[in-house]
Structure formats: structure tokens, C-alpha cells
Write a protein that holds these residues in place. Structure first.
Motif, short mmCIF file in Angstrom:
data_model
loop_
_atom_site.label_atom_id
_atom_site.label_comp_id
_atom_site.label_asym_id
_atom_site.label_seq_id
_atom_site.Cartn_x
_atom_site.Cartn_y
_atom_site.Cartn_z
N MET A 53 0.84 -1.17 0.00
CA MET A 53 0.00 0.00 0.00
C MET A 53 0.88 1.23 0.00
O MET A 53 1.90 1.29 0.66
CB MET A 53 -0.89 -0.03 1.24
N SER A 54 0.44 2.24 -0.73
CA SER A 54 1.17 3.51 -0.76
C SER A 54 0.20 4.64 -0.52
O SER A 54 -1.00 4.51 -0.73
CB SER A 54 1.89 3.68 -2.09
N VAL A 55 0.71 5.76 -0.06
CA VAL A 55 -0.11 6.95 0.18
C VAL A 55 0.17 7.93 -0.94
O VAL A 55 1.32 8.21 -1.27
CB VAL A 55 0.22 7.58 1.55
N VAL A 56 -0.91 8.45 -1.53
CA VAL A 56 -0.81 9.39 -2.64
C VAL A 56 -1.36 10.73 -2.18
O VAL A 56 -2.43 10.79 -1.58
CB VAL A 56 -1.61 8.87 -3.86
N ALA A 57 -0.65 11.81 -2.46
CA ALA A 57 -1.14 13.14 -2.10
C ALA A 57 -2.36 13.49 -2.95
O ALA A 57 -2.43 13.13 -4.12
CB ALA A 57 -0.04 14.17 -2.33
N VAL A 58 -3.30 14.17 -2.34
CA VAL A 58 -4.51 14.60 -3.05
C VAL A 58 -4.13 15.75 -3.98
O VAL A 58 -3.51 16.72 -3.55
CB VAL A 58 -5.59 15.06 -2.06
N PRO A 59 -4.49 15.65 -5.27
CA PRO A 59 -4.19 16.74 -6.20
C PRO A 59 -4.86 18.04 -5.77
O PRO A 59 -5.88 18.03 -5.08
CB PRO A 59 -4.78 16.24 -7.53
N GLU A 60 -4.29 19.15 -6.19
CA GLU A 60 -4.81 20.47 -5.83
C GLU A 60 -6.26 20.67 -6.26
O GLU A 60 -7.04 21.26 -5.55
CB GLU A 60 -3.95 21.56 -6.49
N LEU A 61 -6.61 20.20 -7.44
CA LEU A 61 -7.96 20.40 -7.96
C LEU A 61 -8.84 19.21 -7.59
O LEU A 61 -9.16 18.36 -8.41
CB LEU A 61 -7.93 20.60 -9.47
N SER A 62 -9.19 19.13 -6.32
CA SER A 62 -9.95 18.00 -5.81
C SER A 62 -11.01 18.51 -4.83
O SER A 62 -10.78 19.48 -4.12
CB SER A 62 -9.00 17.02 -5.11
N ARG A 63 -12.15 17.85 -4.82
CA ARG A 63 -13.24 18.23 -3.91
C ARG A 63 -13.85 16.95 -3.35
O ARG A 63 -14.07 15.98 -4.07
CB ARG A 63 -14.28 19.02 -4.70
N TRP A 64 -14.10 16.94 -2.05
CA TRP A 64 -14.71 15.80 -1.36
C TRP A 64 -16.14 16.16 -1.00
O TRP A 64 -16.40 17.24 -0.47
CB TRP A 64 -13.92 15.48 -0.09
N VAL A 65 -17.08 15.26 -1.30
CA VAL A 65 -18.48 15.43 -0.93
C VAL A 65 -18.89 14.19 -0.16
O VAL A 65 -18.85 13.08 -0.69
CB VAL A 65 -19.38 15.60 -2.18
N GLY A 66 -19.26 14.40 1.11
CA GLY A 66 -19.66 13.28 1.95
C GLY A 66 -21.06 12.81 1.63
O GLY A 66 -21.93 13.58 1.24
N ASP A 67 -21.29 11.52 1.79
CA ASP A 67 -22.60 10.89 1.60
C ASP A 67 -23.49 11.24 2.80
O ASP A 67 -23.02 11.23 3.94
CB ASP A 67 -22.40 9.37 1.49
N VAL A 68 -24.77 11.50 2.58
CA VAL A 68 -25.69 11.83 3.66
C VAL A 68 -25.81 10.70 4.67
O VAL A 68 -26.20 10.92 5.81
CB VAL A 68 -27.10 12.24 3.15
N ARG A 69 -25.46 9.47 4.26
CA ARG A 69 -25.55 8.32 5.18
C ARG A 69 -24.37 8.24 6.13
O ARG A 69 -24.38 7.48 7.08
CB ARG A 69 -25.65 7.01 4.38
N GLY A 70 -23.31 9.03 5.85
CA GLY A 70 -22.15 9.04 6.74
C GLY A 70 -21.29 7.79 6.61
O GLY A 70 -21.19 7.20 5.53
N HIS A 71 -20.67 7.39 7.70
CA HIS A 71 -19.82 6.19 7.78
C HIS A 71 -18.65 6.24 6.80
O HIS A 71 -18.24 5.20 6.28
CB HIS A 71 -20.64 4.91 7.56
N GLY A 72 -18.12 7.43 6.55
CA GLY A 72 -16.95 7.55 5.70
C GLY A 72 -17.22 7.41 4.21
O GLY A 72 -16.29 7.37 3.41
#
Length: 95
Positions: free
Chosen positions: A1-20
Motif C-alpha cells: 500500500m502507498s499513500v498518494v497526495a490529493v491533487p490540488e484540484l480536488s473536492r470531497w463530498v460526503g454521503d448523507v448516510r455518513g460512515h466515511g
């Protein structure tokens, strides 16, 4: 497994149900693509790569859907079933 940096042009939208659960929208200008990725916790469950015209069609569909959800009574603001999450910057785990 590797960790990748989130690109600058990125947006996160959470699900209304939650739980990640959520959807990340990332622009990859170097490839000319917009990538939608569905997440469950810290794992990417699926991705869709869109050309600009496809992304525009998706935006049009979202816009039409939002317009259809507007309340009939002017000035009335509907109650949201969730609190919108701000864009986050968190590392991505890859397989």
C-alpha cells in the motif's frame, strides 16, 4: 500500500448516510480528465474517468436535478438532511 497526495484540484463530498462514504471529484489537467471516485472510509470503491464533454453533461444533469428540487414557495429554504462537509485534504490509500 502507498499513500498518494490529493491533487490540488480536488473536492470531497460526503454521503448523507455518513460512515466515511463519499465522492471525490479530481481534475487531472495533464490528462484532460475529471475523475470521480467513490469512497468507503479510506478505500476507493470505484472510479469513473470523464472527458470534459462528459463532465459537462454530468454537471448539466446535476443542475437540472437541483432545479427540480427547489421549493415551490419563493423564499422558503428547505431543511437539509445533513450538514455539507467542506472540501478536505486527506491522503489517499491505493492498492
Amino acid at each position: 500500500m502507498s499513500v498518494v497526495a490529493v491533487p490540488e484540484l480536488s473536492r470531497w463530498v460526503g454521503d448523507v448516510r455518513g460512515h466515511g462514504r463519499g465522492l471525490r471529484v479530481t481534475t487531472h489537467a495533464e490528462a484532460g480528465l475529471v475523475v470521480l471516485s467513490a469512497w468507503r472510509g479510506d478505500r476507493c470503491a470505484a472510479t469513473v474517468r470523464l472527458l470534459p464533454a462528459q463532465a459537462a453533461a454530468l454537471v448539466a444533469g446535476l443542475t437540472e436535478g437541483l432545479a427540480a428540487l427547489q421549493p415551490e414557495v419563493a423564499g422558503r429554504r428547505p431543511e437539509l438532511p445533513f450538514r455539507p462537509e467542506p472540501a478536505e485534504r486527506r491522503p489517499l490509500r491505493t492498492r
